[in-house]
Design a protein around this motif. Structure first.
Motif, PDB file in Angstrom:
ATOM      1  N   GLU A  27       0.828  -1.198   0.000  1.00 49.68           N
ATOM      2  CA  GLU A  27       0.000   0.000   0.000  1.00 49.68           C
ATOM      3  C   GLU A  27       0.869   1.257   0.000  1.00 49.68           C
ATOM      4  N   GLY A  79      -4.756  -1.308  -6.091  1.00 45.77           N
ATOM      5  CA  GLY A  79      -5.848  -1.188  -5.128  1.00 45.77           C
ATOM      6  C   GLY A  79      -6.698   0.036  -5.384  1.00 45.77           C
ATOM      7  N   ARG A  80      -7.493   0.377  -4.403  1.00 48.93           N
ATOM      8  CA  ARG A  80      -8.406   1.507  -4.535  1.00 48.93           C
ATOM      9  C   ARG A  80      -7.678   2.838  -4.339  1.00 48.93           C
ATOM     10  N   ASP A  86      -3.517  -0.361  -2.134  1.00 50.32           N
ATOM     11  CA  ASP A  86      -4.334   0.848  -2.065  1.00 50.32           C
ATOM     12  C   ASP A  86      -3.474   2.108  -1.982  1.00 50.32           C
TER      13      ASP A  86
END
Length: 135
Positions: A7, A43-44, A25
């Motif tokens: 991340e 990811g988001r 993310d």
């Protein structure tokens, strides 16, 4: 990076060139300059708050979970295509990445699957310059 980054990969990137085989993310969040190439899933909240630089992501528009203020479009074969091919070759040589080698073997198809992510304001300015140049 050979393999997938975690991340917040390339958060606040201010000029580095980075290649990874995917990211978690919030990748490229608050990026201000430089180039990031992601050769797999992300990811988001991708590129949320990005004000400069460019992220190139392998995937279709439907799979990208972009943050606000950025947009994605197809990569053109010209300068961006040449840059990406060079970066993939370098990534394959330096890391031994089989993923990069696979993508290079099918380069025309790979190029059609890449998306260029940039701040919406920069994209609008670029379109304005193109329209002015055509006149």
């Amino acid at each position: 990076v050979r393999g997938v980054a975690g991340e917040r990969f390339a958060v606040r990137n201010s000029g580095a060139t980075l290649v990874a085989e995917g990211a978690g993310d919030h990748a490229c969040e608050y990026m201000t300059a430089g180039n990031v190439v992601l050769l797999g899933a992300t990811g988001r909240n991708l590129a949320s708050g990005m004000t400069g630089g460019t992220a190139f992501v392998l995937g279709d528009d439907a799979s990208l979970q972009l943050g606000p203020g950025v947009c994605a479009h197809a990569v053109e074969a010209g300068a961006d295509g040449a840059l990406l091919e060079r970066l993939l070759r370098e990534h394959a040589e330096r890391t031994g990445s089989e993923r990069a080698r696979e993508l290079l073997r099918a380069w025309p198809q790979t190029l059609s699957r890449l998306r260029k992510i940039a701040p919406a304001a920069a994209t609008a300015e670029e379109r304005g310059r193109s329209a002015t140049a055509v006149r």
